[in-house]
Design an enzyme around this catalytic site. Sequence first.
Site, mmCIF file in Angstrom:
data_model
loop_
_atom_site.group_PDB
_atom_site.id
_atom_site.type_symbol
_atom_site.label_atom_id
_atom_site.label_comp_id
_atom_site.label_asym_id
_atom_site.label_seq_id
_atom_site.Cartn_x
_atom_site.Cartn_y
_atom_site.Cartn_z
ATOM 1 C CD GLU A 30 31.392 -32.993 -45.363
ATOM 2 O OE1 GLU A 30 31.246 -32.358 -44.217
ATOM 3 O OE2 GLU A 30 31.597 -34.096 -45.568
ATOM 4 C CG ASP A 52 27.892 -38.802 -41.750
ATOM 5 O OD1 ASP A 52 26.986 -38.122 -41.842
ATOM 6 O OD2 ASP A 52 28.960 -38.595 -40.685
ATOM 7 N NE ARG A 84 37.459 -35.313 -42.495
ATOM 8 C CZ ARG A 84 36.792 -35.518 -41.262
ATOM 9 N NH1 ARG A 84 35.737 -36.212 -41.214
ATOM 10 N NH2 ARG A 84 37.228 -34.931 -40.018
ATOM 11 C CG HIS A 122 30.432 -34.412 -41.484
ATOM 12 N ND1 HIS A 122 31.582 -33.831 -42.186
ATOM 13 C CD2 HIS A 122 30.996 -35.245 -40.346
ATOM 14 C CE1 HIS A 122 32.608 -34.391 -41.379
ATOM 15 N NE2 HIS A 122 32.319 -35.145 -40.454
HETATM 16 C C1 8YV Z 1 33.045 -33.560 -36.441
HETATM 17 C C2 8YV Z 1 34.567 -35.349 -37.465
HETATM 18 O O1 8YV Z 1 31.803 -33.485 -37.058
HETATM 19 O O2 8YV Z 1 35.655 -35.964 -35.591
HETATM 20 C C3 8YV Z 1 35.873 -35.706 -36.938
HETATM 21 O O3 8YV Z 1 36.836 -35.798 -37.683
HETATM 22 O O4 8YV Z 1 34.300 -35.122 -38.569
HETATM 23 C C4 8YV Z 1 33.167 -35.003 -36.852
HETATM 24 O O5 8YV Z 1 33.436 -35.966 -35.452
HETATM 25 C C5 8YV Z 1 33.864 -32.578 -36.957
HETATM 26 O O6 8YV Z 1 35.121 -32.544 -36.770
HETATM 27 C C6 8YV Z 1 33.263 -31.480 -35.912
HETATM 28 O O7 8YV Z 1 33.204 -30.323 -36.662
#
Ligand code: 8YV
Length: 324
Positions: A261, A256, A232, A279
């Site tokens: 964001e 990423d 994150r 991301h």
């Molecule tokens: C997804 C993520 O892009 O799983 C997570 O925590 O950051 C990613 O897999 C996101 O949650 C989908 O909106």
Amino acid sequence: MNRRILQVGPLKPSLAATLIERYDALVLPEDDTRAAFLAEHGPSIGAVVTTGRTGVTAELMAQLPSLGAIVNFGVGYDAIDVETAVERGVLVSNTPDVLTDCVADTAIGLAIDTLRGLSAADRFVRRGDWPRAGNYPLTRRVSGKRVGILGLGRIGQAIATRFEAFGCPVSYHSRREVPESPYTYAASPAELAADADILVLATSGGSGTQHLVDRKVLEALGPEGYLINIARGSVVDQDALVELLLEGGIAGAGLDVYTDEPEIPHELMTLDNVVLLPHLASGTVETRAAMEQLTLDNLDRWLADGTVLTPVPEAASRGATQAR
Ligand code: 8YV
């Protein structure tokens, strides 16, 4: 129990369509009709389906008095106020395991791209610089580099296994030392960074890890060290990261995720030692389909017996998985 389903925030289109067609779900408006919508429908909502990007605040939960479950599409749930949910006895589920491989693959891809300059070399070719501008400058070897992993959960472990195949000695820092781990434990993020050529962030987000990687940690990584972040943006002091990248305080970064964001610091756009991804770590057809299925499985389980299949650890450890 109230069984009405509410979609909060944008979802994968096929998931959003299924929620409406199969579950007769409502969609929380994002415009100025939201307050009236909540006043009318809030009391009937039994479960929310959301993503790591939108989440559910305490303020929204307060308007959903019958809420029984928050079903999250994604493994990270830092956008959900889990403490409030647990206090209220609201279940929270996420989608662990099914995305581990793709996220770990992305970490490896980012590391190779950042050290070997693959994306930058691709731009070099497309600009017509080869062979006009001579050979592409030499880059850095990945195999054998010392890798430090911050957060040795499922994803951190999968990243470690992959780097082992590259002959990389692996060390890690986690809140707790992992018993029987074959990797070297570092007592702090700064100690981990000091002994690493590549520092990979694989910890969860949220207040507990906010700026865990601060200027001090980045300085410990040093001018020969690379940062890879698939966790994150909140885990890193992004301002310090940008400053150090600009002044050569660290060698490069593969990112990423970001603080705000989809905002990306404009200073990074021109740096060839930085790889910027939008991301996408879990974003493959196969993995997103598996995440979608697990999201629906959690919802079905809650509708069937008031439990969820994959509760987040806080909810599980506080006994919130009991049938209600
Ligand atoms: C997804 C993520 O892009 O799983 C997570 O925590 O950051 C990613 O897999 C996101 O949650 C989908 O909106």
